[in-house]
Design a protein around this motif. Structure first.
Motif: not given
Length: 178
Positions: A9, A13, A73-74, A94, A115, A128, A131
């Motif tokens: 990510g 994050q 995460m991204n 995510n 998020n 995090n 997740m």
């Protein structure tokens, strides 16, 4: 048991924290572990990823090229690491920040709005851990109790007051994928 995990990510994050928590938890459970961090040139907001190996057998190298699971995460991380998951492996996305769908049909994909769920808990910084809770629920890589014990080692006793919100975040992540 042999988990080969990529966690990726943006910096900030909690990518490295997830990797460290998994690694310390593996040590607590007397498993063989390895953690290999990789940072982009920026301090926060740049790319960050780590490789985590948790195994009952000795580990030869800390590099993960064929992941049993990936946590992204991204969007840049999805684009980069989706291909590295072995057929039959797991991909955790995510979905709060990534609206793109996985292009593969030979892996199990889980879209977790981490998020949004962290904000529902009142603390955006635990995304995090949400997740990580989802990941642990579906992989059983380590026990949640080990993560909570490792939390003190990774973050120190002075951060132990944050343990309750992080435990709630783990539970929230697990409940979303049950």
């Amino acid at each position: 048991m042999d988990e080969r995990i990529i966690i990726a990510g943006f910096g900030g994050q909690g990518v490295m924290a997830m990797g460290q928590l998994l690694t310390y938890s593996g040590m607590i459970e007397d498993k063989n572990v390895a953690w290999l961090p990789s940072y982009g040139p920026e301090m926060r907001g740049g790319t960050a990823n780590c490789n985590v190996l948790i195994s009952d057998e000795p580990i030869g190298a800390p590099v993960v090229t064929e992941a049993t699971a990936a946590v992204v995460m991204n969007l840049p991380s999805l684009d980069k690491f989706e291909k590295d998951v072995v057929p039959g492996g797991k991909l955790f996305i995510n979905s709060s920040l990534i609206d793109k769908k996985c292009s593969r049909d030979d892996i199990d994909v889980y879209y977790v709005p981490v998020n949004d769920l962290a904000n529902d808990l009142g603390n955006a910084k635990v995304a995090n851990m949400v997740m990580l809770g989802a990941f642990l629920e579906l992989t059983n890589a380590v026990k949640v109790d080990s993560i909570l014990e490792a939390f003190k080692k990774v973050f120190g006793e002075n951060k132990s007051h944050l343990l309750p919100i992080n435990e709630k975040a783990l539970e929230k992540g697990a409940s979303v994928v049950k």
